[in-house]
Scaffold this motif. Structure first.
Motif, mmCIF file in Angstrom:
data_model
loop_
_atom_site.group_PDB
_atom_site.id
_atom_site.type_symbol
_atom_site.label_atom_id
_atom_site.label_comp_id
_atom_site.label_asym_id
_atom_site.label_seq_id
_atom_site.Cartn_x
_atom_site.Cartn_y
_atom_site.Cartn_z
ATOM 1 N N ALA A 1 -7.917 6.599 1.802
ATOM 2 C CA ALA A 1 -7.838 5.198 2.251
ATOM 3 C C ALA A 1 -9.123 4.450 1.903
ATOM 4 O O ALA A 1 -9.090 3.303 1.444
ATOM 5 C CB ALA A 1 -7.576 5.145 3.752
ATOM 6 N N ALA B 1 -2.914 2.890 4.161
ATOM 7 C CA ALA B 1 -3.185 3.998 3.239
ATOM 8 C C ALA B 1 -3.319 5.314 4.019
ATOM 9 O O ALA B 1 -2.824 6.370 3.573
ATOM 10 C CB ALA B 1 -4.452 3.719 2.430
ATOM 11 N N VAL B 2 -3.941 5.260 5.195
ATOM 12 C CA VAL B 2 -4.020 6.475 6.033
ATOM 13 C C VAL B 2 -2.602 6.939 6.381
ATOM 14 O O VAL B 2 -2.258 8.123 6.248
ATOM 15 C CB VAL B 2 -4.837 6.218 7.326
ATOM 16 C CG1 VAL B 2 -4.772 7.427 8.249
ATOM 17 C CG2 VAL B 2 -6.292 5.878 7.001
ATOM 18 N N PHE C 1 -6.315 -0.458 4.747
ATOM 19 C CA PHE C 1 -6.932 0.832 5.051
ATOM 20 C C PHE C 1 -6.006 1.678 5.938
ATOM 21 O O PHE C 1 -5.709 2.841 5.631
ATOM 22 C CB PHE C 1 -8.284 0.597 5.744
ATOM 23 C CG PHE C 1 -8.976 1.850 6.167
ATOM 24 C CD1 PHE C 1 -9.811 2.534 5.293
ATOM 25 C CD2 PHE C 1 -8.791 2.381 7.448
ATOM 26 C CE1 PHE C 1 -10.440 3.704 5.674
ATOM 27 C CE2 PHE C 1 -9.417 3.544 7.843
ATOM 28 C CZ PHE C 1 -10.248 4.213 6.955
ATOM 29 N N THR D 1 0.837 -1.207 0.000
ATOM 30 C CA THR D 1 0.000 0.000 0.000
ATOM 31 C C THR D 1 0.875 1.261 0.000
ATOM 32 O O THR D 1 0.612 2.213 -0.755
ATOM 33 C CB THR D 1 -0.940 -0.015 1.229
ATOM 34 O OG1 THR D 1 -1.698 -1.221 1.190
ATOM 35 C CG2 THR D 1 -1.865 1.180 1.249
#
Ligand SMILES: Nc1ncnc2c1ncn2[C@@H]1O[C@H](COP(=O)(O)OP(=O)(O)O)[C@@H](O)[C@H]1O
Ligand SMILES: Cc1ncc(COP(=O)(O)OP(=O)(O)O)c(N)n1
Length: 267
Positions: free
Chosen positions: A236, A218-219, A215, A26
C-alpha cells in the motif's frame, strides 16, 4: 482462476479522487474484483466538498446484504461512514457475515476541512467498529480524535497505536502524511508487540486528494489475496508513493493521485 473480491463501504466522491471511486480503482489496479456499498453521496471536486447527502442505514444494510448473499467478500474496507446509525449497522453486518479481514479507515474530515463524520459518531466508531478492525488506518488527526492523545512526536504516535490496539484493532497503522517534518513520510504499524516503519521520500505536492482512501483500499486488496498485513501495508505504501509521484495535473485545487502509476511505472 481464483478471483479475489473486496467490498468497500464508503462515500461517493463525484470528483473521482477519494471515497468509493478511489477504492474501486485501487482494487482493480491490484487485481481484485471490487464491490461497493455507498453510505453517502458527496458533491465534491479538487476544490472541496460542496454537498453531503447521506443514505439511510437501511439502504446501506441492503447493499451489503446483496453483496454478501451472492458474491461474498475476501476483505472489507470502510471509509466515510458519516453517522452513528450507519456505523452501528455496518458493525452488525460485519459480524453477521463473519468478515474478519476488515480494514477500518476512520475518515473524519476531508483535506479541505469538510466534516465527513458527525462529531457524535466518533463514540460509535470506537465502541462498535474499532474492536472489529483487523487493520485500522488513521492519519494523525484521526488517531488524536480516537485516543485523545496529542501527537507531536513518534513516541506520541507509538503511545496512540498501543491504545488503539488495546481498544481492539489487531493491527494499527498511523499514517505520517500530516507530519511535515523531515524528508520522509513514515507510516507506523503496530501489531500488539512490535512496531514497523514504512518510509518513503516526501513528495512536495498539493495533489494528494484521496491518499488515505487509496492507501487503505490497497491494504484491503492485498488482504483479500491472503497476504500478511505487514506485506499488505508495504504494498500500500509503494502504491500510494507511485500514485503521488506521477500526478495527473487535473482540477484546479488539490488534484487526485494517479491510480495507474503503480502498474505503469512500478514503485
Ligand atoms: N507528500 C507526501 N509524499 C509521500 N507520501 C505521502 C505524502 N502525503 C501522504 N503520503 C502518504 O499517503 C498515505 C496517506 O497519508 P495521510 O496523508 O497521513 O492520510 P490521509 O490522506 O488519510 O490524510 C500514507 O501512506 C502517507 O505516508
Ligand atoms: C467520499 C469521501 N470519502 C473520503 C474522503 C477523504 O479521503 P482522504 O483519502 O482522506 O483524502 P482527502 O479528502 O483528505 O484528500 C473524501 N474526501 N471523500
Amino acid at each position: 482462476m481464483t478471483v479475489y473480491k473486496a467490498l468497500t463501504i464508503a462515500g461517493s466522491d463525484s470528483g473521482g479522487g477519494a471515497g468509493i471511486q478511489a477504492d474501486l480503482k485501487t482494487f482493480q489496479e491490484l487485481g481484485v474484483f471490487g464491490m461497493s456499498a455507498i453510505t453517502a453521496v458527496t458533491a465534491q471536486n479538487t476544490l472541496g466538498v460542496q454537498g453531503v447527502y447521506p443514505l439511510s442505514a437501511e439502504a446501506v444494510a441492503a447493499q451489503i446484504e446483496s453483496v454478501a448473499a451472492d458474491l461474498g467478500a475476501d476483505a472489507v474496507k470502510t471509509g466515510m461512514l458519516f453517522s452513528a446509525d450507519i456505523i452501528r449497522t455496518v458493525a452488525e453486518q460485519v459480524k453477521k457475515h463473519g468478515w474478519e479481514r476488515l480494514v477500518v479507515d476512520p475518515v473524519m474530515i476531508a483535506k479541505g476541512g469538510a466534516p465527513l463524520l458527525q462529531e457524535e459518531a466518533v463514540a460509535a466508531l470506537k465502541e462498535a467498529l474499532l474492536p472489529l478492525a483487523f487493520v485500522i488506518t488513521p492519519n494523525i488527526p484521526e488517531a488524536e480524535a480516537l485516543t485523545g492523545i496529542a501527537i507531536r512526536t513518534m513516541d506520541d504516535r507509538r503511545e496512540a497505536a498501543r491504545l488503539l490496539h488495546r481498544m481492539g484493532a489487531r493491527y494499527v497503522v498511523i499514517k505520517g502524511g500530516h507530519d511535515d517534518e523531515g524528508e520522509e513520510t513514515v507510516d507506523l504499524l503496530y501489531n500488539g508487540s512490535e512496531f514497523s516503519y514504512f518510509k518513503s521520500k516526501r513528495i512536495d505536492t498539493r495533489h494528494t486528494h484521496g491518499t488515505g482512501c487509496t492507501f487503505a483500499a490497497a491494504v484491503a486488496a492485498e488482504l483479500a489475496k491472503g497476504r500478511h498485513p505487514v506485506d499488505a501495508v508495504g504494498t500500500a505504501k509503494s502504491f500510494v508513493q507511485a500514485a503521488i509521484s506521477e500526478p495527473l495535473g487535473i482540477g484546479q485545487g488539490h488534484g487526485p493521485t494517479n491510480h495507474w502509476a503503480y502498474r505503469q511505472y512500478g514503485e
